[in-house]
Design a protein around this motif. Structure first.
Motif: not given
Ligand SMILES: O=c1cc[nH]c(=O)[nH]1
Length: 223
Positions: A79, A192, A61-62, A73
């Motif tokens: 990340a 991740h 997720a963002p 993203p």
């Molecule tokens: O999973 C992630 C982590 C950082 N940013 C994203 O868009 N997704």
């Protein structure tokens, strides 16, 4: 045979609208940050990259100060540094990653999306939020005519891919480096690339590159 995608006909669009009302907790969080930081994106973050690519990479997720701020993203938080440098190394991106959506970075033969499109508090979407966002995810996959491989960054992404394909979680256990065949598609699992995982040594650059080396070999073998 391609697996059947679980896309609800009621929500067949691949991207939620800017004011998507479906998850009350995420709407409240988004509204809070719109007030605090009106110049930020603060809305569902759309997928990035060409739709005719053979690879889809799925994040969680963002991040609050990353994609939720910049609107792309994995852009603006740690990340993205490892992810985009790895994509460049393995030929899935070109240009220069400057952690801004107007940098010169372009994805090549690949698209990048998130299992959940809105930023969740503490980076943790609930089971309901993951399920509610699934039709957008399924529609995103459905719009990729050449899709052959998916990289799931973490277990939530892995589970979202399986659920969207109507596959049982018990038949495909998440593990870093695992490879799963889903009909015509191959799903590659990776931990991740979060700062937490890399700082704690759960994921090293070598481990991450090893996954993308397998993906590269798979895509190249398609001809
Ligand atoms: O999973 C992630 C982590 C950082 N940013 C994203 O868009 N997704």
């Amino acid at each position: 045979m391609a697996a059947v995608l679980d896309a609800s006909p009621a929500v067949a669009a691949p991207e939620p609208p800017r004011d998507c009302p479906l998850c009350p907790r995420l709407v409240a969080f988004r509204d809070h940050w719109r007030e605090q930081e009106p110049s930020w994106h603060n809305a569902p973050v759309p997928s990035f990259g060409p739709v005719d690519g053979r690879l889809l990479i799925v994040g969680l997720a963002p991040g609050l100060r990353g994609a939720n701020r910049t609107g792309r993203p994995f852009t603006g938080d740690y990340a993205g540094e490892l992810l985009y440098s790895t994509l460049i190394t393995f030929g899935f991106a070109t240009g220069t990653f400057e952690a801004r959506p107007d940098d010169s970075l372009r994805l090549v033969d690949a698209r990048l999306t998130n299992a959940v499109r809105c930023v969740p508090p503490e980076n943790k979407p609930t089971t309901d939020e993951i399920r509610t966002c699934r039709p957008f995810f399924s529609a995103t996959i459905g719009l990729l005519p050449s899709l052959s491989a998916i990289v799931a960054l973490g277990k939530i992404a892995h589970d979202q891919v399986l659920a969207a394909h109507g596959e049982r979680l018990s038949h495909h256990k998440f593990a870093h480096g695992a490879v799963h065949r889903l009909g015509d598609l191959v799903l590659f699992d990776s931990y991740h690339c979060s700062r937490y995982n890399t700082n704690t040594g759960v994921l090293t650059t070598e481990m991450f590159h090893a996954v993308f080396a397998k993906v590269r070999a798979h895509i190249d073998a398609l001809g």
